[in-house]
Design an enzyme around this catalytic site. Structure first.
Site, short mmCIF file in Angstrom:
data_model
loop_
_atom_site.label_atom_id
_atom_site.label_comp_id
_atom_site.label_asym_id
_atom_site.label_seq_id
_atom_site.Cartn_x
_atom_site.Cartn_y
_atom_site.Cartn_z
CD GLU A 53 7.84 25.58 -6.48
OE1 GLU A 53 7.14 25.75 -7.49
OE2 GLU A 53 7.46 24.91 -5.51
CG HIS A 102 4.35 24.66 -14.49
ND1 HIS A 102 5.66 24.44 -14.87
CD2 HIS A 102 4.34 24.61 -13.15
CE1 HIS A 102 6.40 24.26 -13.78
NE2 HIS A 102 5.62 24.37 -12.72
NE ARG A 150 4.66 28.33 -11.83
CZ ARG A 150 4.10 27.53 -10.93
NH1 ARG A 150 2.79 27.37 -10.93
NH2 ARG A 150 4.84 26.91 -10.05
CG HIS A 200 0.23 24.63 -13.55
ND1 HIS A 200 0.38 23.28 -13.34
CD2 HIS A 200 0.66 25.25 -12.42
CE1 HIS A 200 0.89 23.08 -12.13
NE2 HIS A 200 1.05 24.26 -11.54
NE ARG A 234 -0.84 28.82 -8.52
CZ ARG A 234 -0.10 27.72 -8.38
NH1 ARG A 234 0.28 27.32 -7.18
NH2 ARG A 234 0.27 27.02 -9.42
P1 FAD Z 1 -8.48 19.59 -6.29
O1 FAD Z 1 -7.37 19.05 -5.52
O2 FAD Z 1 -8.34 19.60 -7.77
O3 FAD Z 1 -9.80 18.78 -5.92
C1 FAD Z 1 -11.00 18.97 -6.63
C2 FAD Z 1 -11.94 17.84 -6.34
O4 FAD Z 1 -13.24 18.11 -6.82
C3 FAD Z 1 -11.54 16.52 -6.98
O5 FAD Z 1 -11.71 15.52 -6.02
C4 FAD Z 1 -12.54 16.35 -8.11
O6 FAD Z 1 -12.79 15.01 -8.47
C5 FAD Z 1 -13.77 16.96 -7.47
N1 FAD Z 1 -14.80 17.41 -8.40
C6 FAD Z 1 -14.65 18.24 -9.46
N2 FAD Z 1 -15.85 18.44 -10.05
C7 FAD Z 1 -16.77 17.73 -9.34
C8 FAD Z 1 -18.16 17.53 -9.46
N3 FAD Z 1 -18.90 18.08 -10.45
N4 FAD Z 1 -18.78 16.73 -8.56
C9 FAD Z 1 -18.08 16.11 -7.58
N5 FAD Z 1 -16.74 16.27 -7.43
C10 FAD Z 1 -16.10 17.07 -8.30
N6 FAD Z 1 0.09 24.01 -5.84
C11 FAD Z 1 0.94 24.25 -4.84
O7 FAD Z 1 0.64 25.03 -3.92
N7 FAD Z 1 2.14 23.61 -4.81
C12 FAD Z 1 2.54 22.74 -5.77
O8 FAD Z 1 3.61 22.17 -5.69
C13 FAD Z 1 1.66 22.49 -6.84
N8 FAD Z 1 2.01 21.64 -7.83
C14 FAD Z 1 1.08 21.33 -8.78
C15 FAD Z 1 1.39 20.37 -9.74
C16 FAD Z 1 0.44 19.98 -10.67
C17 FAD Z 1 0.79 18.94 -11.71
C18 FAD Z 1 -0.85 20.55 -10.65
C19 FAD Z 1 -1.89 20.14 -11.63
C20 FAD Z 1 -1.15 21.54 -9.72
C21 FAD Z 1 -0.19 21.93 -8.78
N9 FAD Z 1 -0.48 22.89 -7.83
C22 FAD Z 1 0.40 23.14 -6.82
C23 FAD Z 1 -1.81 23.48 -7.75
C24 FAD Z 1 -2.60 22.77 -6.64
O9 FAD Z 1 -2.32 21.39 -6.69
C25 FAD Z 1 -4.08 22.96 -6.79
O10 FAD Z 1 -4.41 24.28 -7.01
C26 FAD Z 1 -4.77 22.52 -5.50
O11 FAD Z 1 -4.37 21.21 -5.19
C27 FAD Z 1 -6.26 22.59 -5.67
O12 FAD Z 1 -6.87 21.95 -4.58
P2 FAD Z 1 -8.44 21.90 -4.53
O13 FAD Z 1 -8.80 21.15 -3.30
O14 FAD Z 1 -8.97 23.24 -4.73
O15 FAD Z 1 -8.84 21.06 -5.85
C1 SIN Z 2 5.70 23.07 -9.35
O1 SIN Z 2 6.08 22.20 -8.57
O2 SIN Z 2 6.41 23.61 -10.20
C2 SIN Z 2 4.30 23.51 -9.27
C3 SIN Z 2 4.14 24.41 -8.14
C4 SIN Z 2 2.86 25.17 -8.23
O3 SIN Z 2 2.15 25.08 -9.22
O4 SIN Z 2 2.59 25.89 -7.28
#
Ligand code: FAD
Ligand code: SIN
Length: 533
Positions: free
Chosen positions: A124, A252, A299, A360, A395
């Site tokens: 990427e 993004h 990005r 994003h 990032r």
């Molecule tokens: P999340 O997975 O967002 O989990 C947060 C949790 O907290 C959820 O369950 C939510 O319901 C809960 N929550 C929030 N507020 C509260 C509250 N007040 N009380 C109780 N629960 C709550 N990153 C990569 O490394 N590779 C990728 O390919 C990639 N692709 C992406 C594509 C998209 C479309 C998106 C949106 C993001 C992408 N990212 C990618 C970024 C990555 O997905 C996120 O940064 C990462 O998954 C965050 O994980 P997390 O566990 O911190 O949060």
């Molecule tokens: C993507 O698949 O382009 C998202 C990857 C990322 O946000 O890290």
């Protein structure tokens, strides 16, 4: 923090060794690691898989085989972070990544392989090598599935869905006056609203983990699902933890241009790694004017280039072109994107894909040390909620999932080593509240949310200025005051609490943006135009 006199639904108290708020990659990984040392309770505001993790497409970074090396991954991360990374965090994540990938596989995650049995690696923007493990274009959903299955089987982990964390408990709740500089400030758990019964529980914990993800919904256009409302960042801020780098909101470059759809559907950067090319609406390629890596530049550069070209032409999207690649290979690498586009009449093997940038990822967040601990003791912030120093000002793609895993492991080790020395805090009062709930209030909440999202999109987007940030702050202040007034007389409910959290998060983005007197990475301020595309 406001505590009000009791009127309805008596609160109740429960105790757990580790309280984990959030069920994405960060929260679930911490839970699986910590459960060997004590009882874990996960609260999550929706169903378990409603999280950013579930939407991740491109994959997860780890140095896997030659010609890639740790040094190259470190170098790419630092370059992308534009001088604002913490080199210790970068070293830690890059070097520990293979161990955590092995854990993921052990919990049942399936990554795609080549016919000769090696992992098939994506590339990427900003990466000098192919180093991104993936599962088709649905990597996050596969990781989340495996983690959820492992969590559900674990006897020491209890999951409470539809439980919304409202606020963190500190000495403030014992009647003490606390500030960001109070020595010995500690967290004792959280007040949690059961969305089915409307009861607010006092959840006391020896250690509390905020893993609530990002805040994409402070903008009107985002790739993030509706749960990403900055709750954890706002809660930690209210609890007097330190936040940083909030101005570095990553846009993004390529989400599907399909007006009205929320969230914006992502067209993974891995498609550009696969050879897709960005084109203007007239078919011209344009990225060569902006960066030697062209469509695969970091990005922030690509998002700004698209923004500039669209602004010059008064257009709302550019195109991504993957028609020159073998159609069968396109379909097998990107089955999810292929089907999604087909459902709205776009055959990506024959047609250009209209794309536009969207908010994003939050590169900043709650400041943590190498153990994932915040400036408040016994309080950890993990995943997108945290600022570890890995991402700096921008990032590197696919570095966030691996960061969530590595720091979840660091935090679980750190907390579990201290569990015998920590007791539950006595004397925390129940949440007391009284208040009303009128239909009119719901309307106000929806309108204020839209106004806030528009302010952020108009004045705190890909390109900002001193004037636009000042305007944003003034306008946000009005919405802040109105929302606090509403909050103080209304029964706590999810929509109102989320609005409050989004306003607090937006405030931090604007405030920290105004404090930074330069353009760097994701923060481009027209009044400081140096070295930016
Ligand atoms: P999340 O997975 O967002 O989990 C947060 C949790 O907290 C959820 O369950 C939510 O319901 C809960 N929550 C929030 N507020 C509260 C509250 N007040 N009380 C109780 N629960 C709550 N990153 C990569 O490394 N590779 C990728 O390919 C990639 N692709 C992406 C594509 C998209 C479309 C998106 C949106 C993001 C992408 N990212 C990618 C970024 C990555 O997905 C996120 O940064 C990462 O998954 C965050 O994980 P997390 O566990 O911190 O949060
Ligand atoms: C993507 O698949 O382009 C998202 C990857 C990322 O946000 O890290």
């Amino acid at each position: 923090m406001h505590r009000r006199k009791a009127e309805i639904n008596l609160s109740k108290i429960m105790k757990t060794d580790f309280l984990v708020i959030g069920s994405g990659a960060a929260g679930l990984t911490f839970a699986l690691k910590a459960a060997a040392y004590g009882h874990v309770t996960i609260v999550t505001k929706g169903e378990m898989n409603e999280c950013n993790t579930n939407y991740a497409q491109g994959g997860i970074c780890s140095v896997t085989y030659a010609p890639d090396t740790f040094e190259k991954h470190i170098h790419d991360t630092l370059v992308c972070g534009a001088g604002k990374c913490d080199p210790a965090a970068v070293e830690l994540v890059v070097r520990r990544a293979p161990e955590l990938i092995a854990d993921l596989i052990g919990w049942g995650t399936r990554f795609d392989k080549t016919p000769d049995g090696r992992f098939e690696l994506n590339r990427e923007g900003g990466h000098s090598e192919h180093r991104i493990l993936h599962h088709e274009d649905l990597t996050g959903a596969e990781i989340e599935r495996a983690l959820m299955e492992a969590v559900r089987k674990h006897p020491n982990i209890e999951v409470r869905e539809r439980h919304f964390a409202i606020d963190l408990l500190t000495q403030h709740h014992l009647g003490e006056f606390v500030t960001r500089h109070t020595r010995g400030l500690a967290c004792f758990g959280a007040y949690v609203l059961d969305l089915d019964t409307n009861e607010i529980e006092t959840m006391l914990a020896k250690f509390t983990v905020v893993a609530t993800g990002g805040c994409g919904n402070i903008y009107s256009t985002t790739s993030n699902p509706v749960v990403a409302t900055g709750d954890g960042i706002a809660m930690c801020h209210r609890a007097k933890a330190i936040t940083e780098n909030m101005e570095f909101i990553q846009f993004h470059p390529t989400t599907l241009y399909h007006p009205g759809e929320k969230p914006s559907f992502l067209i993974t950067e891995a498609m550009r790694g696969f050879g897709a090319i960005l084109r203007l609406q007239n078919g011209e390629e344009f990225m060569d004017k902006y960066h030697p890596m062209k469509s695969l530049a970091p990005r922030d550069v690509v998002a700004r280039a698209i923004h500039r070209e669209m602004s010059k032409r008064g257009e709302e999207f550019v195109y991504l072109d993957v028609r020159h690649k073998d159609p069968e290979s396109v379909r097998s690498h990107f089955p999810n994107i292929y089907e999604k586009c087909k459902s709205i009449g776009i055959d990506i093997t024959r047609d250009w894909i209209p794309v536009t940038p969207a908010a994003h990822y939050c590169c900043g967040g709650v400041k943590v040390d190498t153990n994932g601990e915040t400036s408040v003791k016994r309080l950890y912030a993990l995943g997108e909620t945290s600022c570890t120093g890995l991402h700096g000002a921008n990032r590197l793609a696919s570095n966030s999932l691996i960061e969530a895993l590595v720091y979840a492991d660091q935090a679980a080790r750190h907390a579990s080593a201290r569990i015998d020395k920590v007791d539950f805090q006595e004397g925390i009062p129940d949440w007391d509240f009284e208040g009303t709930q009128h239909a009119e209030e719901m309307l106000m909440i929806i309108q204020s949310k839209r106004e806030m999202q528009t302010i952020m999109a108009n004045y705190v987007g890909i390109v900002r200025s001193n004037l636009s940030l000042k305007r944003a702050m003034r306008r946000l202040e009005i919405i802040y005051e109105e929302t606090e007034e509403l909050y103080n007389k209304t029964k706590p409910n999810r929509d109102l609490c989320e609005l409050r959290n989004m306003i607090a998060t937006a405030y931090l983005v604007i405030k920290q943006g105004r404090e930074l007197k330069e353009s760097v990475g994701c923060h481009y301020n027209m009044d400081y135009p140096q070295e930016q595309a």
